[in-house]
Design an enzyme around this catalytic site. Sequence first.
Site, PDB file in Angstrom:
ATOM      1  N   LYS A 138      -8.666  91.556  56.879  1.00 58.15           N
ATOM      2  CA  LYS A 138      -9.941  91.820  56.195  1.00 58.15           C
ATOM      3  C   LYS A 138      -9.724  92.093  54.704  1.00 58.15           C
ATOM      4  CE  LYS A 138     -10.878  95.410  58.849  1.00 58.15           C
ATOM      5  NZ  LYS A 138      -9.690  95.368  59.736  1.00 58.15           N
ATOM      6  N   ARG A 197     -18.325 100.049  62.371  1.00 57.33           N
ATOM      7  CA  ARG A 197     -17.247 100.038  63.356  1.00 57.33           C
ATOM      8  C   ARG A 197     -17.674 100.672  64.680  1.00 57.33           C
ATOM      9  NH1 ARG A 197     -11.311 100.120  61.321  1.00 57.33           N
ATOM     10  NH2 ARG A 197     -12.244 100.186  59.290  1.00 57.33           N
ATOM     11  N   ARG A 223       3.414  95.684  56.436  1.00 58.90           N
ATOM     12  CA  ARG A 223       2.498  95.740  55.270  1.00 58.90           C
ATOM     13  C   ARG A 223       3.058  96.655  54.184  1.00 58.90           C
ATOM     14  NH1 ARG A 223      -3.703  96.885  56.197  1.00 58.90           N
ATOM     15  NH2 ARG A 223      -2.913  98.609  57.435  1.00 58.90           N
ATOM     16  N   ARG A 257       1.282 102.528  54.566  1.00 59.42           N
ATOM     17  CA  ARG A 257       0.226 103.452  54.986  1.00 59.42           C
ATOM     18  C   ARG A 257       0.704 104.342  56.127  1.00 59.42           C
ATOM     19  NH1 ARG A 257      -5.265  99.936  55.432  1.00 59.42           N
ATOM     20  NH2 ARG A 257      -5.415 101.145  57.343  1.00 59.42           N
ATOM     21  N   ARG A 305      -5.322 102.884  66.920  1.00 58.78           N
ATOM     22  CA  ARG A 305      -6.327 102.140  66.141  1.00 58.78           C
ATOM     23  C   ARG A 305      -6.771 100.888  66.889  1.00 58.78           C
ATOM     24  NH1 ARG A 305      -2.997 101.189  61.002  1.00 58.78           N
ATOM     25  NH2 ARG A 305      -4.656  99.795  60.319  1.00 58.78           N
TER      26      ARG A 305
HETATM   27  P1  AP5 Z   1      -4.784  93.410  55.760  1.00 59.66           P
HETATM   28  O1  AP5 Z   1      -5.560  92.382  54.998  1.00 59.66           O
HETATM   29  O2  AP5 Z   1      -4.349  94.635  55.064  1.00 59.66           O
HETATM   30  O3  AP5 Z   1      -5.564  93.725  57.136  1.00 59.66           O
HETATM   31  P2  AP5 Z   1      -6.901  94.552  57.401  1.00 59.66           P
HETATM   32  O4  AP5 Z   1      -7.699  93.751  58.393  1.00 59.66           O
HETATM   33  O5  AP5 Z   1      -7.549  94.937  56.131  1.00 59.66           O
HETATM   34  O6  AP5 Z   1      -6.262  95.766  58.179  1.00 59.66           O
HETATM   35  P3  AP5 Z   1      -6.503  97.349  57.996  1.00 59.66           P
HETATM   36  O7  AP5 Z   1      -5.300  98.000  58.587  1.00 59.66           O
HETATM   37  O8  AP5 Z   1      -6.882  97.688  56.615  1.00 59.66           O
HETATM   38  O9  AP5 Z   1      -7.717  97.508  58.965  1.00 59.66           O
HETATM   39  P4  AP5 Z   1      -8.208  98.828  59.583  1.00 59.66           P
HETATM   40  O10 AP5 Z   1      -9.520  98.360  60.070  1.00 59.66           O
HETATM   41  O11 AP5 Z   1      -7.327  99.397  60.609  1.00 59.66           O
HETATM   42  O12 AP5 Z   1      -8.107  99.864  58.376  1.00 59.66           O
HETATM   43  P5  AP5 Z   1      -9.175 100.483  57.402  1.00 59.66           P
HETATM   44  O13 AP5 Z   1      -8.499 100.744  56.118  1.00 59.66           O
HETATM   45  O14 AP5 Z   1     -10.416  99.691  57.415  1.00 59.66           O
HETATM   46  O15 AP5 Z   1      -3.507  92.653  56.385  1.00 59.66           O
HETATM   47  C1  AP5 Z   1      -2.546  93.359  57.150  1.00 59.66           C
HETATM   48  C2  AP5 Z   1      -1.129  92.815  56.851  1.00 59.66           C
HETATM   49  O16 AP5 Z   1      -1.044  91.471  57.317  1.00 59.66           O
HETATM   50  C3  AP5 Z   1      -0.798  92.759  55.352  1.00 59.66           C
HETATM   51  O17 AP5 Z   1       0.556  93.062  55.181  1.00 59.66           O
HETATM   52  C4  AP5 Z   1      -1.098  91.293  54.962  1.00 59.66           C
HETATM   53  O18 AP5 Z   1      -0.279  90.862  53.872  1.00 59.66           O
HETATM   54  C5  AP5 Z   1      -0.752  90.560  56.244  1.00 59.66           C
HETATM   55  N1  AP5 Z   1      -1.623  89.391  56.453  1.00 59.66           N
HETATM   56  C6  AP5 Z   1      -2.962  89.290  56.202  1.00 59.66           C
HETATM   57  N2  AP5 Z   1      -3.414  88.072  56.542  1.00 59.66           N
HETATM   58  C7  AP5 Z   1      -2.341  87.383  57.057  1.00 59.66           C
HETATM   59  C8  AP5 Z   1      -2.169  86.078  57.590  1.00 59.66           C
HETATM   60  N3  AP5 Z   1      -3.206  85.223  57.665  1.00 59.66           N
HETATM   61  N4  AP5 Z   1      -0.942  85.716  58.022  1.00 59.66           N
HETATM   62  C9  AP5 Z   1       0.112  86.583  57.930  1.00 59.66           C
HETATM   63  N5  AP5 Z   1       0.021  87.839  57.429  1.00 59.66           N
HETATM   64  C10 AP5 Z   1      -1.198  88.236  56.999  1.00 59.66           C
HETATM   65  O19 AP5 Z   1      -9.458 101.876  58.132  1.00 59.66           O
HETATM   66  C11 AP5 Z   1      -8.447 102.848  58.244  1.00 59.66           C
HETATM   67  C12 AP5 Z   1      -8.966 104.063  58.993  1.00 59.66           C
HETATM   68  O20 AP5 Z   1     -10.056 104.661  58.255  1.00 59.66           O
HETATM   69  C13 AP5 Z   1      -9.541 103.800  60.394  1.00 59.66           C
HETATM   70  O21 AP5 Z   1      -8.532 103.768  61.379  1.00 59.66           O
HETATM   71  C14 AP5 Z   1     -10.491 104.987  60.546  1.00 59.66           C
HETATM   72  O22 AP5 Z   1      -9.779 106.156  60.873  1.00 59.66           O
HETATM   73  C15 AP5 Z   1     -11.054 105.164  59.133  1.00 59.66           C
HETATM   74  N6  AP5 Z   1     -12.281 104.372  58.969  1.00 59.66           N
HETATM   75  C16 AP5 Z   1     -12.436 103.291  58.133  1.00 59.66           C
HETATM   76  N7  AP5 Z   1     -13.660 102.779  58.263  1.00 59.66           N
HETATM   77  C17 AP5 Z   1     -14.296 103.546  59.204  1.00 59.66           C
HETATM   78  C18 AP5 Z   1     -15.575 103.488  59.802  1.00 59.66           C
HETATM   79  N8  AP5 Z   1     -16.448 102.524  59.475  1.00 59.66           N
HETATM   80  N9  AP5 Z   1     -15.889 104.435  60.718  1.00 59.66           N
HETATM   81  C19 AP5 Z   1     -15.014 105.409  61.041  1.00 59.66           C
HETATM   82  N10 AP5 Z   1     -13.774 105.497  60.552  1.00 59.66           N
HETATM   83  C20 AP5 Z   1     -13.423 104.571  59.632  1.00 59.66           C
HETATM   84 MG    MG Z   2      -7.969  96.768  55.160  1.00 60.15          MG
END
Ligand code: AP5
Ligand code: MG
Length: 213
Positions: free
Chosen positions: A13, A89, A128, A157, A168
């Site tokens: 994402k 989410r 990552r 992270r 997660r």
């Molecule tokens: P990356 O692009 O970083 O993936 P992402 O989908 O953004 O993953 P996140 O870990 O950020 O998602 P998340 O939903 O767990 O975390 P968030 O920060 O939203 O890619 C990942 C890796 O893969 C990178 O190294 C990249 O280079 C590689 N990659 C990407 N595309 C690729 C490809 N095509 N091929 C190969 N490699 C690739 O949330 C974190 C925490 O915050 C949650 O757990 C929760 O506690 C809290 N939170 C956030 N939003 C909410 C909400 N709405 N409600 C409640 N709690 C929330």
């Molecule tokens: Mg992200």
Amino acid sequence: MNLLIMGLPGAGKGTQAAKIVEKFGVAHISTGDMFRAAMANQTDMGLLAKSYIDKGDLVPDEVTNGIVKERLGQADIKEKGFLLDGYPRTIEQAHALDAALADLGIQLQGVINIEIDSSKLLERLSGRIIHKETGETFHKVFNPPAAGYNENDYYQREDDKPESVKRRLEVNMAQGDPIIAHYREKGLVHDIEGDQDIEIVFSDIDKVLSNLV
Ligand code: AP5
Ligand code: MG
């Protein structure tokens, strides 16, 4: 354009959001990034969020809904449009978002749903790395920095440790389907194959978005 990007943790994402923002000029609203900024600044909200995030649990809906609604109400949103990343989410968050957008007179135009098998995600998250200075995300193997990887310039992270990743994935898999179904009913969802090279994933998204503008 007013958009959501959805997908499991590690689906890509944030990686695709950076490209969408660069090409289409929308405001990137990542709830995860907002929480991490609050954690770094040690605000009350940041300390509260940390107690959930480090374990891989969701931050309570009332906190998350509040910060998103406030951000959507800021002046740049009507001008530039937005890309919400990591929100909604829970189905309750989806309903809160519907209500907030109706209040603000904003129409959602599309939902990018990045699909990927969960077996691929641990490897993505454990490799990552994030550049300390720019916040840019890379991967040690799949997307290494062009300038080479110097460990001191990057961080990993806290919630990318295997115990948190497991939680997660469980939490997000349990909550995700009803949200996608909610937007499918409205005819907004565009499914994108996430298990492809980063540039190919973006080209698929670009085709969808170029038809929306
Ligand atoms: P990356 O692009 O970083 O993936 P992402 O989908 O953004 O993953 P996140 O870990 O950020 O998602 P998340 O939903 O767990 O975390 P968030 O920060 O939203 O890619 C990942 C890796 O893969 C990178 O190294 C990249 O280079 C590689 N990659 C990407 N595309 C690729 C490809 N095509 N091929 C190969 N490699 C690739 O949330 C974190 C925490 O915050 C949650 O757990 C929760 O506690 C809290 N939170 C956030 N939003 C909410 C909400 N709405 N409600 C409640 N709690 C929330
Ligand atoms: Mg992200």
